[in-house]
Design a protein around this motif. Sequence first.
Motif, PDB file in Angstrom:
ATOM      1  N   ARG A 190      -3.777 -38.146  19.810  1.00 20.96           N
ATOM      2  CA  ARG A 190      -4.283 -37.210  18.789  1.00 20.96           C
ATOM      3  C   ARG A 190      -5.700 -36.728  19.145  1.00 20.96           C
ATOM      4  N   ALA A 191      -6.697 -37.099  18.351  1.00 22.65           N
ATOM      5  CA  ALA A 191      -8.076 -36.641  18.600  1.00 22.65           C
ATOM      6  C   ALA A 191      -8.790 -37.483  19.648  1.00 22.65           C
ATOM      7  N   GLY A 192      -8.115 -38.502  20.164  1.00 20.13           N
ATOM      8  CA  GLY A 192      -8.681 -39.289  21.251  1.00 20.13           C
ATOM      9  C   GLY A 192      -9.276 -40.615  20.831  1.00 20.13           C
ATOM     10  N   ASN A 193      -9.825 -41.305  21.831  1.00 18.34           N
ATOM     11  CA  ASN A 193     -10.419 -42.624  21.669  1.00 18.34           C
ATOM     12  C   ASN A 193     -11.942 -42.541  21.627  1.00 18.34           C
ATOM     13  N   CYS A 194     -12.534 -43.685  21.427  1.00 16.66           N
ATOM     14  CA  CYS A 194     -13.973 -43.831  21.638  1.00 16.66           C
ATOM     15  C   CYS A 194     -14.295 -43.401  23.064  1.00 16.66           C
ATOM     16  N   SER A 195     -15.323 -42.581  23.216  1.00  9.41           N
ATOM     17  CA  SER A 195     -15.740 -42.091  24.527  1.00  9.41           C
ATOM     18  C   SER A 195     -16.545 -43.172  25.247  1.00  9.41           C
ATOM     19  N   ILE A 196     -16.017 -43.647  26.368  1.00  8.66           N
ATOM     20  CA  ILE A 196     -16.678 -44.719  27.109  1.00  8.66           C
ATOM     21  C   ILE A 196     -18.098 -44.341  27.527  1.00  8.66           C
ATOM     22  N   GLU A 197     -18.263 -43.094  28.003  1.00 12.62           N
ATOM     23  CA  GLU A 197     -19.594 -42.708  28.474  1.00 12.62           C
ATOM     24  C   GLU A 197     -20.609 -42.687  27.344  1.00 12.62           C
ATOM     25  N   GLU A 198     -20.164 -42.298  26.155  1.00  9.67           N
ATOM     26  CA  GLU A 198     -21.088 -42.226  25.025  1.00  9.67           C
ATOM     27  C   GLU A 198     -21.490 -43.618  24.544  1.00  9.67           C
ATOM     28  N   VAL A 199     -20.522 -44.515  24.468  1.00  8.97           N
ATOM     29  CA  VAL A 199     -20.861 -45.844  23.956  1.00  8.97           C
ATOM     30  C   VAL A 199     -21.695 -46.633  24.969  1.00  8.97           C
ATOM     31  N   ILE A 200     -21.430 -46.449  26.259  1.00  5.19           N
ATOM     32  CA  ILE A 200     -22.240 -47.123  27.279  1.00  5.19           C
ATOM     33  C   ILE A 200     -23.693 -46.677  27.177  1.00  5.19           C
ATOM     34  N   MET A 201     -23.909 -45.370  27.055  1.00  4.20           N
ATOM     35  CA  MET A 201     -25.282 -44.882  26.996  1.00  4.20           C
ATOM     36  C   MET A 201     -25.947 -45.189  25.656  1.00  4.20           C
TER      37      MET A 201
ATOM     38  N   GLN B 294     -16.339 -56.713  22.712  1.00  7.33           N
ATOM     39  CA  GLN B 294     -15.563 -55.863  23.609  1.00  7.33           C
ATOM     40  C   GLN B 294     -15.358 -54.525  22.922  1.00  7.33           C
ATOM     41  N   ILE B 295     -15.558 -53.445  23.679  1.00  2.00           N
ATOM     42  CA  ILE B 295     -15.303 -52.103  23.166  1.00  2.00           C
ATOM     43  C   ILE B 295     -14.259 -51.450  24.056  1.00  2.00           C
ATOM     44  N   GLU B 296     -13.237 -50.885  23.432  1.00  2.00           N
ATOM     45  CA  GLU B 296     -12.174 -50.203  24.153  1.00  2.00           C
ATOM     46  C   GLU B 296     -12.323 -48.700  23.974  1.00  2.00           C
ATOM     47  N   GLY B 297     -12.135 -47.970  25.052  1.00  2.00           N
ATOM     48  CA  GLY B 297     -12.257 -46.526  24.968  1.00  2.00           C
ATOM     49  C   GLY B 297     -11.775 -45.872  26.243  1.00  2.00           C
ATOM     50  N   ALA B 298     -12.026 -44.572  26.367  1.00  2.16           N
ATOM     51  CA  ALA B 298     -11.546 -43.814  27.515  1.00  2.16           C
ATOM     52  C   ALA B 298     -12.613 -42.845  28.003  1.00  2.16           C
TER      53      ALA B 298
END
Length: 419
Positions: free
Chosen positions: A257-268, A246-250
Motif C-alpha cells: 500500500r503506502a509502504g513501510n518505514c523508510s530505512i534511510e530516514e530512520v537511520i539518519m 529493532q526497526i524494520e523498514g525498506a
Amino acid sequence: MSPENIRVPGVSRTAEIAADPNRVIIFDTTMRDGEQAPGFSMTATAKVKMAQVLRDLGVDVIEAGFAAASPGDEEAIRRVAGEVEGPIFCSLSRANEKDIDATFRALSPAPKSHRRCHTFIGTSPIHRSAKLKMSTNEVLSTAVRSVEYAASLFDDVEFSAEDAFRTEPEFLADVLEAAADAGARTLNVPDTVGYATPEEVRARFAFLAERIKKRHPHVIFSAHCHDDLGMAVANSLGAVEGGARQIEGAINGIGERAGNCSIEEVIMALKVREDRYGVTTAADSRHLVRASKILCEITETVIARNKSVVGVNAFAHEAGIHQHGMLADSRTYEIMRPQDVGFEGSWFVLGKHSGRHAIAKRAETIGRPIEGERLAAVVAGFKQRADQIGEINDAELIAIIDRVDGVSVEQEEVYAAAG
C-alpha cells in the motif's frame, strides 16, 4: 523434516548484537515486504545486487523474501544467502510447518548463526474473525506450535503478531509472552495497517516490555510500521522510545500500500538526533544514496525530488536567503552533511528565488566575476529570465552577463568557436 536437521539452540548473531542495550538492529525488508508492492517484483539476480549494497550499508538483518510464496522466491533467497556474506538472512513464514521448512531450505547456504526464521499470525479481532476464522485460544496455540517448530530448526526465531495495534493489549501480551516461552528471541509488534500514532506506539512498547521482560530480560522488541497515515518513521522512533531495539523498514520506504518505514530516514533520524534517542546503529550511512539509486534502477521507478535524505532536492538550495546562509556556514540550513548519506555535496539551484550573493558566487565559479553596478544589472536580467524559463544554468548565466556587458549572444558564439 528429517531428524538430522533438528537443531539444538545455540548462540546467534542476533544475541551477540543485542548484548549492547543501546544498539538498534536495522532489519531491512526491501526484498520481502517491499517487493510485495505492485510493480516492485525482483529477479534473483536483482536481489543479490540489492543485498550487496545493503551489506555495504551495514544492515543487520536482510529479509530476502517469502520462501513459501513460490519456488522462484525460495531460489532467490537461497542465492542471496549463498552469495552475500555478513548480515543475518531471514525469510518470512506463516505459522505452519510447511512454510518454516521452506524457510529452512532457502536459508541453508548461510552460516547457522546468520539464519533467522520469521513466523507470524494475525492477532487482531478482524484478522481472527474475517481471515483466520480462529478463536483467541486457537491463535495462541498456533503461534506457540509454529515458534516451537521454528526453534527446533533455527537458533534465531522472530515472531510477529500481525495487526498488533488493533489487537487487545492484554491478548497481544499473552501471545507475545507465549511466543517467547516457546523460543522466540525477537518479538515484532507490527503496525500492519499504519493505524497507530507515535504516542500510542511508545506506550504499547513500554507496556509490553514491562510485562514480558520480567521473564525474558533478553528478548528484543521490534517495530514494523506501515505508512498509511504518513507516520511510519515517527511511529518507529516512538517504538525506540518505548524500548524497541529493532526497526524494520525498506529502502525508499517501499512496501504494501503506502509502504513501510523508510530505512534511510530512520537511520539518519537516530544519527542526527542521538541526543534525544541515545541509541546507535551499525549503519554506514554513506551508502544510503547508492542503495536508493540501485533500488530505483532495479524496480524502474523514481522517487520524489523532495524525498527526505536521498531525494535530489534534499541538499539543493534555491531561495536567496538560504543560499546566503549556506555561503556563510552550511549549518545554517543543513542539519546533516550531504557526504554523510552519499552525495558529493550541496548544490545551489539558480532560479527566481536566488539572491545576489548566490548569483555572484556562481559567476565567480565559472570565471565571470561580477560586482557593483554590473552585478545589479546582471541580477535584474537574471530575475527577468528566471521568470520566463525557471532554472538558470551556466550557459544562461553567461548569456545574461554578456548582454549586460554589451556582447550579443551571436558574438559570444563566434568567440567560443574561435577559442
